[in-house]
Design a protein around this motif. Sequence first.
Motif, PDB file in Angstrom:
ATOM      1  N   ALA A  71      21.835  68.853  38.476  1.00 44.63           N
ATOM      2  CA  ALA A  71      21.034  67.657  38.188  1.00 44.63           C
ATOM      3  C   ALA A  71      21.771  66.763  37.191  1.00 44.63           C
ATOM      4  CB  ALA A  71      19.651  68.041  37.664  1.00 44.63           C
ATOM      5  N   LYS A  72      22.427  67.361  36.203  1.00 48.43           N
ATOM      6  CA  LYS A  72      23.231  66.573  35.258  1.00 48.43           C
ATOM      7  C   LYS A  72      24.331  65.826  36.006  1.00 48.43           C
ATOM      8  CE  LYS A  72      22.591  69.286  31.060  1.00 48.43           C
ATOM      9  NZ  LYS A  72      23.236  70.066  30.008  1.00 48.43           N
ATOM     10  N   GLU A  73      25.004  66.534  36.895  1.00 50.27           N
ATOM     11  CA  GLU A  73      26.100  65.944  37.679  1.00 50.27           C
ATOM     12  C   GLU A  73      25.596  64.792  38.561  1.00 50.27           C
ATOM     13  OE1 GLU A  73      28.691  67.502  41.458  1.00 50.27           O
ATOM     14  OE2 GLU A  73      28.397  68.937  39.812  1.00 50.27           O
ATOM     15  N   PHE A  74      24.494  65.043  39.277  1.00 50.58           N
ATOM     16  CA  PHE A  74      23.970  64.010  40.176  1.00 50.58           C
ATOM     17  C   PHE A  74      23.326  62.855  39.408  1.00 50.58           C
ATOM     18  CE2 PHE A  74      24.040  67.408  43.534  1.00 50.58           C
ATOM     19  CZ  PHE A  74      25.011  66.792  44.311  1.00 50.58           C
ATOM     20  N   GLY A  75      22.811  63.127  38.218  1.00 52.43           N
ATOM     21  CA  GLY A  75      22.292  62.045  37.378  1.00 52.43           C
ATOM     22  C   GLY A  75      23.405  61.078  37.008  1.00 52.43           C
ATOM     23  N   ALA A  76      24.562  61.634  36.630  1.00 54.35           N
ATOM     24  CA  ALA A  76      25.716  60.793  36.282  1.00 54.35           C
ATOM     25  C   ALA A  76      26.209  60.009  37.500  1.00 54.35           C
ATOM     26  CB  ALA A  76      26.833  61.656  35.712  1.00 54.35           C
ATOM     27  N   THR A  77      26.245  60.665  38.652  1.00 55.94           N
ATOM     28  CA  THR A  77      26.679  59.998  39.885  1.00 55.94           C
ATOM     29  C   THR A  77      25.730  58.858  40.240  1.00 55.94           C
ATOM     30  OG1 THR A  77      27.639  62.058  40.706  1.00 55.94           O
ATOM     31  CG2 THR A  77      27.166  60.365  42.351  1.00 55.94           C
ATOM     32  N   LEU A  78      24.442  59.108  40.113  1.00 58.67           N
ATOM     33  CA  LEU A  78      23.451  58.076  40.421  1.00 58.67           C
ATOM     34  C   LEU A  78      23.561  56.905  39.456  1.00 58.67           C
ATOM     35  CD1 LEU A  78      21.050  57.010  42.025  1.00 58.67           C
ATOM     36  CD2 LEU A  78      19.562  58.441  40.610  1.00 58.67           C
ATOM     37  N   ALA A  79      23.761  57.174  38.181  1.00 57.23           N
ATOM     38  CA  ALA A  79      23.911  56.087  37.202  1.00 57.23           C
ATOM     39  C   ALA A  79      25.083  55.180  37.590  1.00 57.23           C
ATOM     40  CB  ALA A  79      24.117  56.654  35.808  1.00 57.23           C
ATOM     41  N   ILE A 102      17.395  48.159  38.163  1.00 59.41           N
ATOM     42  CA  ILE A 102      18.665  48.888  38.053  1.00 59.41           C
ATOM     43  C   ILE A 102      18.937  49.283  36.602  1.00 59.41           C
ATOM     44  CG2 ILE A 102      21.170  48.710  38.371  1.00 59.41           C
ATOM     45  CD1 ILE A 102      19.348  49.005  40.976  1.00 59.41           C
ATOM     46  N   LYS A 103      18.679  48.382  35.679  1.00 57.96           N
ATOM     47  CA  LYS A 103      18.893  48.686  34.255  1.00 57.96           C
ATOM     48  C   LYS A 103      18.042  49.880  33.834  1.00 57.96           C
ATOM     49  CE  LYS A 103      18.504  46.654  29.650  1.00 57.96           C
ATOM     50  NZ  LYS A 103      18.055  45.502  28.870  1.00 57.96           N
ATOM     51  N   ASP A 104      16.776  49.861  34.189  1.00 56.61           N
ATOM     52  CA  ASP A 104      15.864  50.945  33.828  1.00 56.61           C
ATOM     53  C   ASP A 104      16.241  52.247  34.541  1.00 56.61           C
ATOM     54  OD1 ASP A 104      13.447  51.678  32.312  1.00 56.61           O
ATOM     55  OD2 ASP A 104      12.579  52.050  34.298  1.00 56.61           O
ATOM     56  N   ALA A 105      16.524  52.156  35.829  1.00 60.39           N
ATOM     57  CA  ALA A 105      16.879  53.349  36.611  1.00 60.39           C
ATOM     58  C   ALA A 105      18.162  53.986  36.086  1.00 60.39           C
ATOM     59  CB  ALA A 105      17.021  52.992  38.086  1.00 60.39           C
ATOM     60  N   ALA A 106      19.150  53.161  35.754  1.00 64.11           N
ATOM     61  CA  ALA A 106      20.422  53.692  35.234  1.00 64.11           C
ATOM     62  C   ALA A 106      20.207  54.412  33.905  1.00 64.11           C
ATOM     63  CB  ALA A 106      21.440  52.570  35.082  1.00 64.11           C
ATOM     64  N   HIS A 123      12.228  62.214  33.180  1.00 64.93           N
ATOM     65  CA  HIS A 123      12.940  60.962  33.509  1.00 64.93           C
ATOM     66  C   HIS A 123      12.936  60.687  35.010  1.00 64.93           C
ATOM     67  CE1 HIS A 123      14.355  59.667  29.594  1.00 64.93           C
ATOM     68  NE2 HIS A 123      14.525  60.944  29.306  1.00 64.93           N
ATOM     69  N   PHE A 124      12.884  61.739  35.808  1.00 67.23           N
ATOM     70  CA  PHE A 124      12.865  61.574  37.261  1.00 67.23           C
ATOM     71  C   PHE A 124      11.588  60.845  37.707  1.00 67.23           C
ATOM     72  CE2 PHE A 124      12.339  63.058  41.694  1.00 67.23           C
ATOM     73  CZ  PHE A 124      13.545  62.616  42.214  1.00 67.23           C
ATOM     74  N   LYS A 125      10.512  61.017  36.960  1.00 70.11           N
ATOM     75  CA  LYS A 125       9.249  60.347  37.287  1.00 70.11           C
ATOM     76  C   LYS A 125       9.437  58.826  37.277  1.00 70.11           C
ATOM     77  CE  LYS A 125       4.486  59.675  35.881  1.00 70.11           C
ATOM     78  NZ  LYS A 125       3.333  60.194  35.173  1.00 70.11           N
ATOM     79  N   THR A 126       9.991  58.288  36.198  1.00 68.81           N
ATOM     80  CA  THR A 126      10.201  56.842  36.110  1.00 68.81           C
ATOM     81  C   THR A 126      11.306  56.400  37.061  1.00 68.81           C
ATOM     82  OG1 THR A 126       9.496  56.923  33.813  1.00 68.81           O
ATOM     83  CG2 THR A 126      10.627  54.924  34.526  1.00 68.81           C
ATOM     84  N   LEU A 127      12.330  57.218  37.179  1.00 72.09           N
ATOM     85  CA  LEU A 127      13.426  56.915  38.110  1.00 72.09           C
ATOM     86  C   LEU A 127      12.889  56.765  39.533  1.00 72.09           C
ATOM     87  CD1 LEU A 127      16.495  56.640  38.658  1.00 72.09           C
ATOM     88  CD2 LEU A 127      16.535  59.120  38.942  1.00 72.09           C
ATOM     89  N   SER A 128      11.980  57.636  39.932  1.00 74.78           N
ATOM     90  CA  SER A 128      11.405  57.562  41.280  1.00 74.78           C
ATOM     91  C   SER A 128      10.638  56.268  41.488  1.00 74.78           C
ATOM     92  CB  SER A 128      10.487  58.761  41.528  1.00 74.78           C
ATOM     93  OG  SER A 128      11.247  59.946  41.584  1.00 74.78           O
ATOM     94  N   LYS A 129       9.913  55.844  40.477  1.00 76.78           N
ATOM     95  CA  LYS A 129       9.180  54.572  40.550  1.00 76.78           C
ATOM     96  C   LYS A 129      10.175  53.417  40.716  1.00 76.78           C
ATOM     97  CE  LYS A 129       5.975  51.777  37.799  1.00 76.78           C
ATOM     98  NZ  LYS A 129       6.780  50.722  37.226  1.00 76.78           N
ATOM     99  N   ASP A 130      11.269  53.451  39.950  1.00 74.28           N
ATOM    100  CA  ASP A 130      12.290  52.399  40.041  1.00 74.28           C
ATOM    101  C   ASP A 130      12.929  52.364  41.428  1.00 74.28           C
ATOM    102  OD1 ASP A 130      11.951  51.596  37.372  1.00 74.28           O
ATOM    103  OD2 ASP A 130      13.513  52.955  36.638  1.00 74.28           O
ATOM    104  N   ILE A 131      13.278  53.522  41.959  1.00 68.67           N
ATOM    105  CA  ILE A 131      13.935  53.578  43.269  1.00 68.67           C
ATOM    106  C   ILE A 131      12.974  53.088  44.358  1.00 68.67           C
ATOM    107  CG2 ILE A 131      14.979  55.106  45.004  1.00 68.67           C
ATOM    108  CD1 ILE A 131      16.787  54.537  42.535  1.00 68.67           C
TER     109      ILE A 131
END
Length: 185
Positions: A71-79, A102-106, A123-131
């Motif tokens: 998850a750490k690895e994929f978080g960095a990739t997604l950012a 994008i700013k918030d999701a990153a 953090h995935f909760k807010t990220l999901s809303k952004d996506i």
Amino acid sequence: MKYLKTITILAVAFTSLTAMSCKDEKKVQANTEGEKQEMAMNTDQDGKAEAILADYFNLKDVLVADDNAKAKEFGATLAKSLGNLDISKYSESQKTQLKEIIKDAAKHAEHISESDIKHQREHFKTLSKDITEMVAITGTSNTLYEQYCPMYDGGTAWLSTKEEVRNPYYGSQMLKCGKVQREIN
């Protein structure tokens, strides 16, 4: 008889015009904090938006699997992929919205890349809303399922490419907790 033919011709013409005018946009319903609203979804997909979605789904899957390191690895990739989204082809209003999203999701993706799994899920909760908001603007070439878990933090949604529920907020603890809230296509 002549009157019936005229009505039939008008009905066919109206149906054809309506179908053509709806060709470029699809309507989807969004449930934003309990409030229903209609959003127009742009069906002119962006390859980089699709890459962001692929990275998001990879992150979701490793959270389902309770894998903090991945998850750490994929978080960095997604950012990183969020920073590569080309917004030049969108309207000014959409550009403004996308920049904020994008700013918030990153920011949330970066936090995921540095956190323990419990914090990653927060953090995935807010990220999901952004996506989800990004998809409403960029569109997608795939059918997505917005899934919802009523148990996590007062109720939380996420996106999936599969209809079968696999909960990223509880992982193996409550793998199948949730339901499909809506289909996005």
